[in-house]
Motif scaffolding. Structure first.
Motif, PDB file in Angstrom:
ATOM      1  N   LEU A 190     -14.438  17.253   4.991  1.00 11.99           N
ATOM      2  CA  LEU A 190     -15.430  18.228   5.530  1.00 11.99           C
ATOM      3  C   LEU A 190     -16.394  18.062   7.007  1.00 11.99           C
ATOM      4  CD1 LEU A 190     -17.097  19.168   2.230  1.00 11.99           C
ATOM      5  CD2 LEU A 190     -15.157  20.490   3.449  1.00 11.99           C
ATOM      6  N   ALA A 191     -16.173  16.575   6.952  1.00 10.17           N
ATOM      7  CA  ALA A 191     -17.027  16.307   8.401  1.00 10.17           C
ATOM      8  C   ALA A 191     -15.958  16.160   9.487  1.00 10.17           C
ATOM      9  CB  ALA A 191     -17.681  15.195   8.119  1.00 10.17           C
ATOM     10  N   LEU A 223      -7.768  22.545   6.340  1.00 10.74           N
ATOM     11  CA  LEU A 223      -8.681  21.846   5.403  1.00 10.74           C
ATOM     12  C   LEU A 223      -7.982  22.209   3.819  1.00 10.74           C
ATOM     13  CD1 LEU A 223     -11.020  20.345   4.103  1.00 10.74           C
ATOM     14  CD2 LEU A 223     -12.132  22.358   3.802  1.00 10.74           C
ATOM     15  N   ASP A 224      -7.297  20.984   3.440  1.00  6.38           N
ATOM     16  CA  ASP A 224      -6.786  21.138   1.899  1.00  6.38           C
ATOM     17  C   ASP A 224      -7.525  20.577   0.952  1.00  6.38           C
ATOM     18  OD1 ASP A 224      -4.805  21.273   0.121  1.00  6.38           O
ATOM     19  OD2 ASP A 224      -3.226  20.482   1.067  1.00  6.38           O
ATOM     20  N   LEU A 225      -8.130  21.480   0.212  1.00 10.44           N
ATOM     21  CA  LEU A 225      -8.888  20.975  -1.172  1.00 10.44           C
ATOM     22  C   LEU A 225      -7.912  21.453  -2.317  1.00 10.44           C
ATOM     23  CD1 LEU A 225     -12.468  22.303  -0.205  1.00 10.44           C
ATOM     24  CD2 LEU A 225     -11.355  19.959   0.083  1.00 10.44           C
ATOM     25  N   SER A 226      -6.732  21.268  -2.317  1.00  8.39           N
ATOM     26  CA  SER A 226      -5.774  21.729  -3.367  1.00  8.39           C
ATOM     27  C   SER A 226      -5.815  20.513  -4.445  1.00  8.39           C
ATOM     28  CB  SER A 226      -4.550  21.876  -3.054  1.00  8.39           C
ATOM     29  OG  SER A 226      -4.244  22.816  -2.179  1.00  8.39           O
ATOM     30  N   TYR A 227      -6.099  21.113  -5.550  1.00 14.12           N
ATOM     31  CA  TYR A 227      -5.829  20.000  -6.909  1.00 14.12           C
ATOM     32  C   TYR A 227      -6.929  19.334  -6.973  1.00 14.12           C
ATOM     33  CZ  TYR A 227      -1.250  22.176  -7.304  1.00 14.12           C
ATOM     34  OH  TYR A 227      -0.212  23.233  -7.267  1.00 14.12           O
ATOM     35  N   LYS A 228      -8.262  19.400  -6.675  1.00 15.36           N
ATOM     36  CA  LYS A 228      -9.301  18.908  -6.778  1.00 15.36           C
ATOM     37  C   LYS A 228     -10.360  19.227  -7.964  1.00 15.36           C
ATOM     38  CE  LYS A 228      -8.652  16.892  -2.524  1.00 15.36           C
ATOM     39  NZ  LYS A 228      -8.082  15.510  -2.558  1.00 15.36           N
ATOM     40  N   LYS A 229      -9.738  20.186  -8.773  1.00 14.16           N
ATOM     41  CA  LYS A 229     -10.705  20.429 -10.064  1.00 14.16           C
ATOM     42  C   LYS A 229     -12.109  21.069  -9.759  1.00 14.16           C
ATOM     43  CE  LYS A 229      -8.590  16.446 -12.777  1.00 14.16           C
ATOM     44  NZ  LYS A 229      -8.641  15.331 -13.414  1.00 14.16           N
ATOM     45  N   PHE A 230     -11.825  21.911  -8.674  1.00 16.57           N
ATOM     46  CA  PHE A 230     -13.165  22.772  -8.245  1.00 16.57           C
ATOM     47  C   PHE A 230     -13.085  23.951  -9.339  1.00 16.57           C
ATOM     48  CE2 PHE A 230     -12.548  20.965  -4.024  1.00 16.57           C
ATOM     49  CZ  PHE A 230     -13.781  20.257  -3.902  1.00 16.57           C
ATOM     50  N   LEU A 240     -18.781  16.126  -4.647  1.00 14.61           N
ATOM     51  CA  LEU A 240     -17.430  16.361  -4.062  1.00 14.61           C
ATOM     52  C   LEU A 240     -16.653  14.915  -4.579  1.00 14.61           C
ATOM     53  CD1 LEU A 240     -18.814  17.599  -0.460  1.00 14.61           C
ATOM     54  CD2 LEU A 240     -17.585  18.817  -2.563  1.00 14.61           C
ATOM     55  N   PRO A 241     -15.412  15.211  -4.793  1.00 11.09           N
ATOM     56  CA  PRO A 241     -14.370  14.136  -5.069  1.00 11.09           C
ATOM     57  C   PRO A 241     -14.281  13.212  -3.783  1.00 11.09           C
ATOM     58  CG  PRO A 241     -13.548  16.355  -5.611  1.00 11.09           C
ATOM     59  CD  PRO A 241     -14.582  16.776  -4.872  1.00 11.09           C
TER      60      PRO A 241
END
Length: 406
Positions: free
Chosen positions: A52-53, A59-66, A44-45
């Motif tokens: 997450l915890a 929850l914002d996981l935008s632009y994390k290269k997933f 995880l980045p």
């Protein structure tokens, strides 16, 4: 002769073995690459593990290269809003259906060619963002999203309007800009809940006549099409904003006085409207000043709020009439004399009477154009590029032209 045949067979067998080796090596490389990608996704980045915890419902996981959604996300059953924009997602894991409380899901700017069917089981979704993917259609199962109010599908490859949307009874905001639509279905009016419709950047050459039957539309955007003639839109009583910019027309179509226009000649029209309003307000002020000065004949004009008459006896009330200086007709003169006589009687005798003047209307015009944006109720629209609002409102938020977040 026999030796020659045997030699050819040996060579063919050798070639076949060589081809098998190539296939096996290619499969081995493919599996290795997939394993590396999975390992990368498991790493995880920086900062994501803490997010997450945190227990936060957003929850914002935008632009994390997933390349794929981290599996741990599907176990966060407290989530209400999930943003994974700007990654390289092609689908979602099946167990995302565990996020039963999810109300907002943003998947724009990914690489999806199909809407993941698991999404269609998230029955509490009210907003779904699918813009800037590679979609050409919607699955029939999308009908399951009966709570959906806002759907963004701009910058995809739709050539036909998805009729599955007819079965979403609460859909208020539909964003289908920058697709490949040429027509709309003639029964689109069945989407009675729709209030905002974005169709800019498509391939319309004629105004879709079915839109004239959608009398509850408040925002309509047909910017960047090839429409040469627009009908009179004053028959759309709820319309508050109409954008027709970048179409081959010379000026705005007919609309109600309260409609904000965006397009060629719109600024001039809005300025003329503002001038008319300013003149009307000035005329009212001039008339009031003339009445206070006691100049000239008058007729009844705008009915204002009832006030306490300080000159009358205790308990006597009347409705104040502001008058406008204009020549009187004979009938108006007689009516004015009768009302003046009644008012004198009230002041002289203090009979405790109360009366209302009938037939007087209060006209109020407002130019709905303030600053660079426009707002009516829970619909918002800004003429510049605008990121969409993620925060949950009572009804819907209105987009600009690009995905983003606040």
């Amino acid at each position: 002769m026999g030796n020659s045949s045997r030699k050819e067979e040996d060579e063919e067998e050798k070639d076949g073995d060589g081809e098998k080796v190539k296939v096996m090596e290619e499969e081995k490389r493919r599996r290795k690459k997939k394993k590396e990608e999975e390992m990368e996704d498991d790493e995880l980045p920086l900062g994501v593990e803490e997010m997450l915890a945190s227990g936060d419902p957003v929850l914002d996981l935008s632009y994390k290269k997933f390349r794929r959604l981290p599996g741990v996300v599907c176990g966060l059953r407290h989530l209400e809003k999930l943003y994974v924009c700007g990654n390289s997602l092609r689908t979602l894991p099946e167990n995302i259906v565990q996020l039963k409380g999810l109300r907002i899901l943003a998947l724009d700017f990914n690489k999806m060619e199909d809407v993941p069917l698991a999404i269609c089981q998230l029955r509490n979704l009210t907003r779904l963002y699918l813009g800037s993917n590679r979609l050409i259609s919607l699955p029939p199962e999308l009908r399951n999203l009966q709570s959906l109010r806002c759907l963004w599908m701009e910058s995809n490859y739709f050539t036909c309007f998805p009729r599955q949307l007819y079965d979403l009874p609460h859909l208020r905001s539909l964003q289908m800009g920058d697709n490949r639509l040429r027509t709309l279905p003639p029964d689109l009016w069945r989407m009675e809940a729709l209030r905002g419709l974005w169709l800019y950047g498509n391939r319309f050459t004629e105004f879709p006549r079915v839109l004239l039957r959608m009398v509850d539309l408040e925002i309509l955007d047909l910017d960047k099409n090839k429409i040469e003639v627009f009908p009179n839109l004053s028959r759309l009583p709820a319309l508050r904003l109409f954008s027709y910019d970048h179409n081959p027309v010379e000026g705005p179509p007919g609309v109600g006085e309260e409609v904000l226009l965006v397009g060629e000649g719109a600024q001039e029209e809005l300025q003329e409207r503002a001038d008319r309003k300013a003149k009307k307000e000035q005329d009212v002020r001039d008339a009031e000043e003339a009445v206070l000065a006691g100049d000239g004949p008058v007729i009844q004009g705008i009915l204002k709020t009832a006030k306490q008459n300080s000159a009358s006896h205790a308990g006597h009330k009347y409705n104040e009439v502001v008058t406008v200086a204009m020549p009187l007709t004979e009938e108006e003169r007689r009516k004015e004399e009768m009302e003046a006589e009644l008012e004198r009687a009230l002041n002289d005798y203090g009979a405790g009477l109360e009366y209302d003047l009938e037939g007087i209307e209060y006209d109020k015009e407002e130019l709905i154009c303030e600053g660079e944006g426009y707002e009516v109720g829970d619909l918002e629209y800004e003429r510049g590029d605008m990121d969409y609002e993620y925060e949950e409102g009572e009804e819907l938020e209105e987009p600009g032209r690009q995905g983003g977040r606040h």
